[in-house]
Scaffold this motif. Structure first.
Motif, PDB file in Angstrom:
ATOM      1  N   GLU A 125       5.681 -14.393  76.479  1.00  0.00           N
ATOM      2  CA  GLU A 125       6.482 -14.621  77.598  1.00  0.00           C
ATOM      3  C   GLU A 125       6.209 -13.633  78.319  1.00  0.00           C
ATOM      4  OE1 GLU A 125      11.216 -15.158  79.173  1.00  0.00           O
ATOM      5  OE2 GLU A 125      10.828 -14.709  77.210  1.00  0.00           O
ATOM      6  N   ASN A 126       6.347 -12.339  78.361  1.00  0.00           N
ATOM      7  CA  ASN A 126       6.082 -11.306  79.433  1.00  0.00           C
ATOM      8  C   ASN A 126       4.695 -11.094  79.743  1.00  0.00           C
ATOM      9  OD1 ASN A 126       8.925 -10.689  79.354  1.00  0.00           O
ATOM     10  ND2 ASN A 126       8.800  -9.095  77.978  1.00  0.00           N
ATOM     11  N   TYR A 127       3.909 -11.343  78.723  1.00  0.00           N
ATOM     12  CA  TYR A 127       2.278 -11.079  78.803  1.00  0.00           C
ATOM     13  C   TYR A 127       1.832 -12.254  79.864  1.00  0.00           C
ATOM     14  CZ  TYR A 127      -2.390 -10.114  77.683  1.00  0.00           C
ATOM     15  OH  TYR A 127      -3.769  -9.900  77.690  1.00  0.00           O
ATOM     16  N   LEU A 128       2.329 -13.651  79.399  1.00  0.00           N
ATOM     17  CA  LEU A 128       1.585 -14.578  80.328  1.00  0.00           C
ATOM     18  C   LEU A 128       2.110 -14.813  81.830  1.00  0.00           C
ATOM     19  CD1 LEU A 128       1.620 -17.322  77.756  1.00  0.00           C
ATOM     20  CD2 LEU A 128      -0.186 -15.943  78.759  1.00  0.00           C
ATOM     21  N   LYS A 129       3.795 -14.309  81.748  1.00  0.00           N
ATOM     22  CA  LYS A 129       4.454 -14.032  83.135  1.00  0.00           C
ATOM     23  C   LYS A 129       3.960 -13.217  83.908  1.00  0.00           C
ATOM     24  CE  LYS A 129       8.496 -12.915  82.568  1.00  0.00           C
ATOM     25  NZ  LYS A 129      10.087 -13.167  82.435  1.00  0.00           N
ATOM     26  N   ASN A 130       3.399 -12.150  83.638  1.00  0.00           N
ATOM     27  CA  ASN A 130       2.941 -11.003  84.233  1.00  0.00           C
ATOM     28  C   ASN A 130       1.541 -11.093  84.684  1.00  0.00           C
ATOM     29  OD1 ASN A 130       5.382  -9.907  84.662  1.00  0.00           O
ATOM     30  ND2 ASN A 130       5.310  -8.802  82.572  1.00  0.00           N
ATOM     31  N   ASN A 131       0.666 -12.215  84.286  1.00  0.00           N
ATOM     32  CA  ASN A 131      -0.737 -12.362  84.517  1.00  0.00           C
ATOM     33  C   ASN A 131      -1.011 -13.768  85.391  1.00  0.00           C
ATOM     34  OD1 ASN A 131      -3.601 -12.578  84.813  1.00  0.00           O
ATOM     35  ND2 ASN A 131      -3.979 -11.681  82.622  1.00  0.00           N
ATOM     36  N   PRO A 132      -1.202 -13.609  86.531  1.00  0.00           N
ATOM     37  CA  PRO A 132      -1.193 -14.982  87.302  1.00  0.00           C
ATOM     38  C   PRO A 132      -2.519 -15.874  86.982  1.00  0.00           C
ATOM     39  CG  PRO A 132      -1.799 -12.987  88.755  1.00  0.00           C
ATOM     40  CD  PRO A 132      -1.228 -12.570  87.600  1.00  0.00           C
ATOM     41  N   TYR A 133      -3.625 -14.907  86.262  1.00  0.00           N
ATOM     42  CA  TYR A 133      -4.933 -15.730  86.049  1.00  0.00           C
ATOM     43  C   TYR A 133      -5.645 -15.247  84.730  1.00  0.00           C
ATOM     44  CZ  TYR A 133      -8.455 -19.121  87.086  1.00  0.00           C
ATOM     45  OH  TYR A 133      -9.336 -20.013  86.912  1.00  0.00           O
ATOM     46  N   PRO A 134      -5.033 -15.563  83.691  1.00  0.00           N
ATOM     47  CA  PRO A 134      -5.658 -15.031  82.482  1.00  0.00           C
ATOM     48  C   PRO A 134      -7.107 -16.189  82.169  1.00  0.00           C
ATOM     49  CG  PRO A 134      -3.638 -16.145  81.814  1.00  0.00           C
ATOM     50  CD  PRO A 134      -3.592 -16.117  83.235  1.00  0.00           C
ATOM     51  N   GLY A 135      -7.071 -17.107  83.049  1.00  0.00           N
ATOM     52  CA  GLY A 135      -8.174 -18.156  82.663  1.00  0.00           C
ATOM     53  C   GLY A 135      -8.017 -18.914  81.668  1.00  0.00           C
ATOM     54  N   ARG A 136      -8.638 -19.213  80.675  1.00  0.00           N
ATOM     55  CA  ARG A 136      -8.607 -19.773  79.242  1.00  0.00           C
ATOM     56  C   ARG A 136      -8.145 -19.272  78.158  1.00  0.00           C
ATOM     57  NH1 ARG A 136     -14.328 -22.526  79.942  1.00  0.00           N
ATOM     58  NH2 ARG A 136     -14.516 -20.990  81.603  1.00  0.00           N
ATOM     59  N   GLY A 137      -7.216 -19.668  77.436  1.00  0.00           N
ATOM     60  CA  GLY A 137      -6.689 -18.525  76.377  1.00  0.00           C
ATOM     61  C   GLY A 137      -6.563 -19.468  74.933  1.00  0.00           C
ATOM     62  N   ILE A 138      -6.864 -18.756  73.941  1.00  0.00           N
ATOM     63  CA  ILE A 138      -6.412 -19.001  72.382  1.00  0.00           C
ATOM     64  C   ILE A 138      -5.563 -18.404  71.884  1.00  0.00           C
ATOM     65  CG2 ILE A 138      -7.698 -19.597  70.422  1.00  0.00           C
ATOM     66  CD1 ILE A 138     -10.434 -20.137  71.872  1.00  0.00           C
ATOM     67  N   ILE A 139      -4.630 -18.923  71.208  1.00  0.00           N
ATOM     68  CA  ILE A 139      -3.677 -18.186  70.463  1.00  0.00           C
ATOM     69  C   ILE A 139      -3.798 -18.739  69.096  1.00  0.00           C
ATOM     70  CG2 ILE A 139      -1.198 -17.474  70.190  1.00  0.00           C
ATOM     71  CD1 ILE A 139      -0.710 -18.273  73.163  1.00  0.00           C
ATOM     72  N   ILE A 140      -3.799 -17.916  67.933  1.00  0.00           N
ATOM     73  CA  ILE A 140      -3.749 -18.337  66.661  1.00  0.00           C
ATOM     74  C   ILE A 140      -2.810 -17.532  65.923  1.00  0.00           C
ATOM     75  CG2 ILE A 140      -5.021 -18.892  64.470  1.00  0.00           C
ATOM     76  CD1 ILE A 140      -7.493 -19.029  66.251  1.00  0.00           C
TER      77      ILE A 140
END
Length: 237
Positions: free
Chosen positions: A7-22
């Motif tokens: 939650e915090n990681y994504l909320k605080n980065n306006p442009y991580p681009g494309r992302g994969i979570i596993i």
């Protein structure tokens, strides 16, 4: 490496681009994956995810606005037997075809490099989940230019055997916004995995930047049976 709040990681980065979570749910019942795309240009934002057999593909939301399909239209997710392949480009097909011909995940990616979108040279990020007889492991990869040099490719592969319950890893293309866009650095980020598929989907979608997010795919796979359930969220409707 400490566990990072998604939650915090994504909320605080306006442009991580494309992302994969596993990762793996806290009760070890489900192997989890998610793939999200973001965009700044009209061409990048003009997309949706659609189902394509056991996988998904990107599709132009408005075909009249599609100026260049080469790096935006592809199959991010394909399934090869007991392996699920997730990537940010057409290297999904490369991995699928070469692993079907008995190459390894890493060997397949040796035939590819980062995207040719000067000056960003966007990294190619890839993931592969393997579930067999109740056992689960996964790998992640990033192919990136060496400090923005188009002639030099850095290749990193990360393997995770017997992943820990309630944990996972996130890898994405950019550290954040910029001109040119700065590539992701370091190991995949260790993140917490929680909730059922709907709660997890909502957590990701609600914390991706409102202006830049485009589409999200989430899949939960039963580690005991290989059966899966998926969610797709598109900003364009």
């Amino acid at each position: 490496m400490e566990i990072t709040s998604l939650e915090n990681y994504l909320k605080n980065n306006p442009y991580p681009g494309r992302g994969i979570i596993i990762g793996l749910t806290p009760d070890s019942t489900y192997a989890v994956t998610a793939y999200f795309i973001m965009g700044r240009s009209v061409n990048s934002r003009n997309r949706i995810f659609v189902e394509d057999g056991a996988g998904i593909r990107t599709k132009a939301f408005d075909p009249a606005k599609l100026s260049d399909p080469s790096l935006v239209i592809y199959a991010p997710v394909r399934v090869l037997g007991n392996k699920t392949i997730i990537t940010n480009g057409d290297q999904t097909d490369t991995i699928y075809e070469l692993m079907d011909d008995e190459y390894t995940f890493e060997q397949a990616l040796r035939t590819r490099t980062f995207e040719p979108d000067e000056p960003n040279y966007t990294p190619r990020i890839s993931g592969m989940m393997h579930i067999e007889n109740g056992r689960y492991d996964y790998a992640m990869s990033i192919l990136k230019s060496n400090e923005g040099r188009p002639s030099s490719c850095c290749r990193y592969t990360f393997g995770y055997e017997n992943p820990l319950a309630g944990e996972g890893h996130l890898i994405h293309t950019y550290k954040g916004d910029g001109e040119p866009l700065p590539s992701f650095e370091g190991e995949p980020v260790r993140v917490g995995i929680s909730g059922d598929i709907d709660a997890f989907t909502d957590l990701l979608w609600s914390n991706l930047n409102l202006e830049n997010k485009v589409s999200l795919f989430v899949r939960f796979i039963e580690t005991a049976t290989g059966k899966y359930e998926s969610r797709i969220v598109n900003k364009n409707k």
